[in-house]
Design a protein around this motif. Structure first.
Motif, mmCIF file in Angstrom:
data_model
loop_
_atom_site.group_PDB
_atom_site.id
_atom_site.type_symbol
_atom_site.label_atom_id
_atom_site.label_comp_id
_atom_site.label_asym_id
_atom_site.label_seq_id
_atom_site.Cartn_x
_atom_site.Cartn_y
_atom_site.Cartn_z
ATOM 1 N N SER A 215 0.044 -22.875 -6.943
ATOM 2 C CA SER A 215 -0.440 -22.281 -8.176
ATOM 3 C C SER A 215 -1.523 -21.275 -7.863
ATOM 4 C CB SER A 215 -0.929 -23.353 -9.112
ATOM 5 O OG SER A 215 -2.182 -23.227 -9.498
ATOM 6 N N ALA A 216 -1.108 -20.246 -7.214
ATOM 7 C CA ALA A 216 -1.944 -19.103 -6.900
ATOM 8 C C ALA A 216 -1.007 -17.933 -6.794
ATOM 9 C CB ALA A 216 -2.682 -19.329 -5.584
ATOM 10 N N GLU A 217 -1.534 -16.727 -6.567
ATOM 11 C CA GLU A 217 -0.648 -15.587 -6.547
ATOM 12 C C GLU A 217 -1.115 -14.591 -5.515
ATOM 13 O OE1 GLU A 217 -1.740 -12.715 -8.988
ATOM 14 O OE2 GLU A 217 -0.396 -11.460 -7.887
ATOM 15 N N LEU A 218 -0.293 -14.464 -4.479
ATOM 16 C CA LEU A 218 -0.535 -13.441 -3.486
ATOM 17 C C LEU A 218 0.774 -13.204 -2.788
ATOM 18 C CD1 LEU A 218 -2.780 -11.731 -2.211
ATOM 19 C CD2 LEU A 218 -2.978 -13.462 -0.460
ATOM 20 N N ARG A 219 1.102 -11.973 -2.492
ATOM 21 C CA ARG A 219 2.348 -11.680 -1.828
ATOM 22 C C ARG A 219 2.147 -10.529 -0.876
ATOM 23 N NH1 ARG A 219 4.727 -7.401 -4.273
ATOM 24 N NH2 ARG A 219 3.791 -6.704 -6.196
ATOM 25 N N TRP A 220 3.191 -10.282 -0.070
ATOM 26 C CA TRP A 220 3.076 -9.218 0.915
ATOM 27 C C TRP A 220 3.353 -7.859 0.296
ATOM 28 C CZ3 TRP A 220 5.576 -13.869 1.900
ATOM 29 C CH2 TRP A 220 5.035 -14.654 2.906
ATOM 30 N N ASP A 221 3.565 -7.808 -1.002
ATOM 31 C CA ASP A 221 3.704 -6.577 -1.773
ATOM 32 C C ASP A 221 4.874 -5.718 -1.328
ATOM 33 O OD1 ASP A 221 1.672 -3.728 -2.668
ATOM 34 O OD2 ASP A 221 2.982 -4.978 -3.874
ATOM 35 N N ASN B 168 -1.672 -6.930 -5.402
ATOM 36 C CA ASN B 168 -0.467 -7.670 -5.773
ATOM 37 C C ASN B 168 0.318 -6.956 -6.869
ATOM 38 O OD1 ASN B 168 -2.175 -10.896 -5.589
ATOM 39 N ND2 ASN B 168 -1.407 -9.578 -3.975
ATOM 40 N N TRP B 169 -0.406 -6.196 -7.696
ATOM 41 C CA TRP B 169 0.220 -5.496 -8.819
ATOM 42 C C TRP B 169 0.584 -4.053 -8.482
ATOM 43 C CZ3 TRP B 169 2.161 -7.706 -12.903
ATOM 44 C CH2 TRP B 169 1.630 -8.919 -13.377
ATOM 45 N N GLY B 170 0.334 -3.609 -7.244
ATOM 46 C CA GLY B 170 0.476 -2.191 -6.925
ATOM 47 C C GLY B 170 1.841 -1.611 -7.217
ATOM 48 N N SER B 171 2.891 -2.190 -6.667
ATOM 49 C CA SER B 171 4.237 -1.645 -6.865
ATOM 50 C C SER B 171 4.656 -1.718 -8.328
ATOM 51 C CB SER B 171 5.247 -2.406 -5.996
ATOM 52 O OG SER B 171 4.940 -2.260 -4.636
ATOM 53 N N PHE B 172 4.300 -2.831 -8.978
ATOM 54 C CA PHE B 172 4.684 -2.999 -10.381
ATOM 55 C C PHE B 172 3.961 -1.984 -11.257
ATOM 56 C CE2 PHE B 172 5.126 -5.092 -14.471
ATOM 57 C CZ PHE B 172 6.410 -5.635 -14.397
ATOM 58 N N ALA B 173 2.682 -1.739 -10.975
ATOM 59 C CA ALA B 173 1.923 -0.774 -11.764
ATOM 60 C C ALA B 173 2.486 0.631 -11.606
ATOM 61 C CB ALA B 173 0.449 -0.802 -11.352
ATOM 62 N N LYS B 174 2.906 0.995 -10.401
ATOM 63 C CA LYS B 174 3.503 2.308 -10.188
ATOM 64 C C LYS B 174 4.788 2.458 -10.997
ATOM 65 C CE LYS B 174 1.612 2.769 -5.525
ATOM 66 N NZ LYS B 174 1.922 2.755 -4.080
ATOM 67 N N ARG B 175 5.544 1.394 -11.052
ATOM 68 C CA ARG B 175 6.780 1.431 -11.837
ATOM 69 C C ARG B 175 6.478 1.610 -13.322
ATOM 70 N NH1 ARG B 175 11.579 -3.173 -11.566
ATOM 71 N NH2 ARG B 175 13.008 -2.168 -13.037
ATOM 72 N N LEU B 176 5.470 0.899 -13.811
ATOM 73 C CA LEU B 176 5.067 1.054 -15.209
ATOM 74 C C LEU B 176 4.582 2.479 -15.476
ATOM 75 C CD1 LEU B 176 3.127 -2.289 -15.810
ATOM 76 C CD2 LEU B 176 5.226 -1.591 -16.981
ATOM 77 N N ALA B 177 3.818 3.035 -14.524
ATOM 78 C CA ALA B 177 3.282 4.387 -14.706
ATOM 79 C C ALA B 177 4.396 5.427 -14.744
ATOM 80 C CB ALA B 177 2.291 4.708 -13.594
ATOM 81 N N HIS C 257 6.233 -11.608 -10.835
ATOM 82 C CA HIS C 257 6.395 -10.183 -10.572
ATOM 83 C C HIS C 257 7.004 -9.918 -9.204
ATOM 84 C CE1 HIS C 257 2.701 -11.572 -9.041
ATOM 85 N NE2 HIS C 257 1.984 -10.481 -9.079
ATOM 86 N N ALA C 258 7.230 -10.967 -8.420
ATOM 87 C CA ALA C 258 7.946 -10.823 -7.158
ATOM 88 C C ALA C 258 9.329 -11.456 -7.244
ATOM 89 C CB ALA C 258 7.153 -11.458 -6.020
ATOM 90 N N ASP C 259 9.443 -12.579 -7.948
ATOM 91 C CA ASP C 259 10.721 -13.286 -8.050
ATOM 92 C C ASP C 259 11.731 -12.545 -8.915
ATOM 93 O OD1 ASP C 259 9.774 -15.255 -6.429
ATOM 94 O OD2 ASP C 259 9.448 -16.738 -7.997
ATOM 95 N N ASN C 260 11.285 -12.009 -10.034
ATOM 96 C CA ASN C 260 12.190 -11.295 -10.939
ATOM 97 C C ASN C 260 11.454 -10.111 -11.563
ATOM 98 O OD1 ASN C 260 14.131 -10.400 -12.704
ATOM 99 N ND2 ASN C 260 14.341 -12.321 -13.840
ATOM 100 N N PRO C 261 11.148 -9.091 -10.755
ATOM 101 C CA PRO C 261 10.392 -7.945 -11.289
ATOM 102 C C PRO C 261 11.147 -7.190 -12.375
ATOM 103 C CG PRO C 261 11.203 -7.473 -9.078
ATOM 104 C CD PRO C 261 11.447 -8.932 -9.323
ATOM 105 N N ASP C 262 12.474 -7.108 -12.255
ATOM 106 C CA ASP C 262 13.246 -6.392 -13.272
ATOM 107 C C ASP C 262 13.158 -7.097 -14.620
ATOM 108 O OD1 ASP C 262 14.005 -4.492 -11.417
ATOM 109 O OD2 ASP C 262 15.896 -5.480 -10.933
ATOM 110 N N GLY C 263 13.291 -8.426 -14.594
ATOM 111 C CA GLY C 263 13.201 -9.182 -15.843
ATOM 112 C C GLY C 263 11.820 -9.085 -16.454
ATOM 113 N N LEU C 264 10.793 -9.182 -15.622
ATOM 114 C CA LEU C 264 9.427 -9.072 -16.126
ATOM 115 C C LEU C 264 9.174 -7.682 -16.686
ATOM 116 C CD1 LEU C 264 6.595 -10.317 -16.449
ATOM 117 C CD2 LEU C 264 6.059 -9.489 -14.140
#
Length: 399
Positions: free
Chosen positions: A13-19, A131-140, A374-381
């Motif tokens: 129950s924490a959140e960190l990934r290799w991005d 952790n949010w870098g790639s997802f934020a770029k996609r949103l932008a 945001h790593a397991d199902n980024p498209d769905g999120l």
């Protein structure tokens, strides 16, 4: 953050990934802003090189950052490099600001241009804003009029070197973020928090009407407002992991040494490798001495923060939603948290009450995802969150 293609731990129950890139082949947006402690920045991208200011545009013009008058360079359709004076900005959290390519220059020196709509993205325990870098770029890319503030919370990432007074709690962490957005002169329309960050977002709403805008939409990703129910026996538990890491030497000879120690202590290989990404080389590269590595986070502070995460109860915000606040809960289908039936029932009851009080509460389920949504199902999120940005963009267009 997890190497591309590497499996992510599903039982912590924490959140960190290799991005890894969250969308294969997705090019980054033209404008991305990185800063340490500044104010709303122009439509450019910031680049650092050992703290020196770099410019390839000879037509740049100098500006000052009020009220401290730190040097800044604004370039027309180019990149800028900027780092605030660390002494004058002491205590401010580290952050990145990712801007869509339609975000216009704005500051409190020029109010002829309206503030760009802003979303704040908050990570979980043992994570960082990256952790949010790639997802934020996609949103932008999808919402080019928006900007996205990625914060390193206290004791984490680049903010770990910034001394913060205790207690290290959900509430004090939320206050840090409120202070940051106040100094940046931002009024976020959207708050998105994962795990621990979800409770931080709720606490931000609880603590202050300003600098939060109204309406404000809050997303709490795979966290409940109250009791934290960890996974089943045999799974990796964050409190045990943090305690084990605190007993390890401050410096180690290699990342593999940490991986081996964690596996020997019965933590999963995935979690062991993931944790080792938080090690930074502390001996100079090319040194004749043996390499050494140290942690980039403050484990003592993080231990306090996780205890606060378990103990903090924010149901009162959900069951008495302030006017103009819309709270969205997202449950991962394969969440390591045990979402109790009573939690789901209380949220659904709050949905009905909030609708009558000019607020809002909604419950969502993200299929085919574990706790690392945001790593397991980024498209769905992305599909689920996109509705919020479309609604807010539409509302702003009518203002």
């Amino acid at each position: 953050m997890a190497a591309a293609g590497a499996p992510l731990p599903r039982a912590l129950s924490a959140e960190l990934r290799w991005d890894p890139p969250l969308a294969a082949g997705l090019a980054p947006p033209r404008q991305e802003t990185r800063a340490r402690a500044s104010w709303p920045l122009p439509r450019q991208e910031i680049v650092f090189s050992r703290g020196r200011l770099i410019s390839t545009n000879f037509n740049s013009r100098s500006l000052l950052c009020p009220p401290c008058h730190c040097a800044q360079v604004a370039l027309a359709d180019a990149k800028i490099a900027y780092q605030a004076d660390p002494d004058k900005h002491a205590g401010v959290l580290a952050y990145e600001l990712v801007q869509g390519n339609l975000v216009q220059w704005n500051s409190f020196m020029d109010k002829s241009i309206p503030d760009p709509p802003t979303a704040v993205l908050l990570h979980g325990i043992l994570g960082s804003g990256k952790n949010w870098g790639s997802f934020a770029k996609r949103l932008a890319q999808e919402f080019p009029m928006w900007q996205f503030l990625l914060v390193d919370l206290r004791c984490h990432g680049d903010s770990a070197s910034i001394k913060k007074r205790g207690p290290h709690t959900v509430a004090s962490t939320a206050f840090d973020v409120l202070k940051l957005i106040g100094q940046l002169r931002l009024s976020p329309r959207v708050l998105v928090g994962h795990s621990f960050g979800g409770k931080v977002a709720l606490s931000m709403v609880d603590q202050a009407a300003k600098p939060l805008a109204r309406p404000v939409r809050v997303w709490v990703l795979d966290a409940t407002p109250g009791k934290v129910r960890s996974g089943l026996d045999g799974e990796d538990h964050p409190a045990e992991l943090i305690d084990f890491l605190r007993r390890m030497p401050v410096q180690v000879n290699s990342k593999q040494e940490v991986v081996d120690a964690l596996v020997k202590a019965k933590f999963s290989v995935d979690v062991a490798r993931w944790v080792a990404t938080n090690l930074r080389r502390s001996s100079p590269s090319g040194s004749r001495s043996s390499p050494s590595y140290s942690w980039i986070f403050n484990l003592n502070g993080i231990s306090e923060m996780y205890k606060s995460y378990e103990d903090t109860n924010l149901w009162r915000i959900v069951e008495n939603v302030p006017r103009g606040v819309h709270i969205n809960f997202l449950k991962a289908e394969r969440s390591l948290h045990r979402w109790a039936l009573e939690d789901l029932q209380r949220i659904h009851t709050a949905e009905e009450v909030a609708a009558d009080e000019a607020g809002g509460v909604e419950m969502h389920v993200l299929e085919d995802a574990g706790h690392w949504v945001h790593a397991d199902n980024p498209d769905g999120l992305f599909r689920i969150l996109s509705s919020t940005f479309r609604i807010e963009t539409s509302l702003r267009g009518r203002e």
